[in-house]
Design a protein around this motif. Sequence first.
Motif, mmCIF file in Angstrom:
data_model
loop_
_atom_site.group_PDB
_atom_site.id
_atom_site.type_symbol
_atom_site.label_atom_id
_atom_site.label_comp_id
_atom_site.label_asym_id
_atom_site.label_seq_id
_atom_site.Cartn_x
_atom_site.Cartn_y
_atom_site.Cartn_z
ATOM 1 N N ARG A 203 0.877 -1.170 0.000
ATOM 2 C CA ARG A 203 0.000 0.000 0.000
ATOM 3 C C ARG A 203 0.917 1.223 0.000
ATOM 4 O O ARG A 203 1.601 1.505 0.977
ATOM 5 N N LYS B 187 1.837 5.221 -0.238
ATOM 6 C CA LYS B 187 1.385 6.588 0.005
ATOM 7 C C LYS B 187 2.504 7.524 -0.442
ATOM 8 O O LYS B 187 3.652 7.127 -0.546
ATOM 9 N N TRP B 188 2.138 8.749 -0.709
ATOM 10 C CA TRP B 188 3.091 9.756 -1.157
ATOM 11 C C TRP B 188 3.195 10.842 -0.105
ATOM 12 O O TRP B 188 2.210 11.197 0.529
ATOM 13 N N ARG B 189 4.397 11.387 0.066
ATOM 14 C CA ARG B 189 4.576 12.522 0.965
ATOM 15 C C ARG B 189 5.611 13.473 0.394
ATOM 16 O O ARG B 189 6.404 13.110 -0.464
ATOM 17 N N ASP C 78 3.160 1.872 3.248
ATOM 18 C CA ASP C 78 2.288 2.043 4.410
ATOM 19 C C ASP C 78 1.478 0.768 4.629
ATOM 20 O O ASP C 78 0.288 0.819 4.885
#
Length: 135
Positions: free
Chosen positions: A23, A25-27, A39
């Motif tokens: 899974r 996610k981008w930050r 994540d």
Amino acid sequence: MTDTLPVGRELDALVAENVMGCRVKWRTYGLKGRYPYCDCVGHAGVHNDTDEQNDDMLASYSTDISAAWQVVEKVGLFHRYGDCLTYDHDSKKWQIGKYWREYDGVALDVTVDADTAPHAICLAALKAVGYEVQA
């Protein structure tokens, strides 16, 4: 077609999600800009590498051969007779395909080709799981 996907963090994220089961996610962080990280619930970021500042970043599947080899093992590339990764000196490309016999020798049915081995592995893995990118 997947052959049009360039090396980089977008491709790494596609491989992580569609091949590795992560899974993503981008930050955004400081000068690095936007980058993906794992994540996965209960895995504590198992698909992450740690950079020099101890920031978790998704493994660089499309540029790092050791990370790309995790993809090979996950998908089972090269586990069938005739499957291979080879370098073509004429085209200066890494190719993944299947060798098969013909009456006059051996032929290679190329599945993907790319400038680097990790890139070719990522493209082949995405094809193996049925992922296609619209042109």
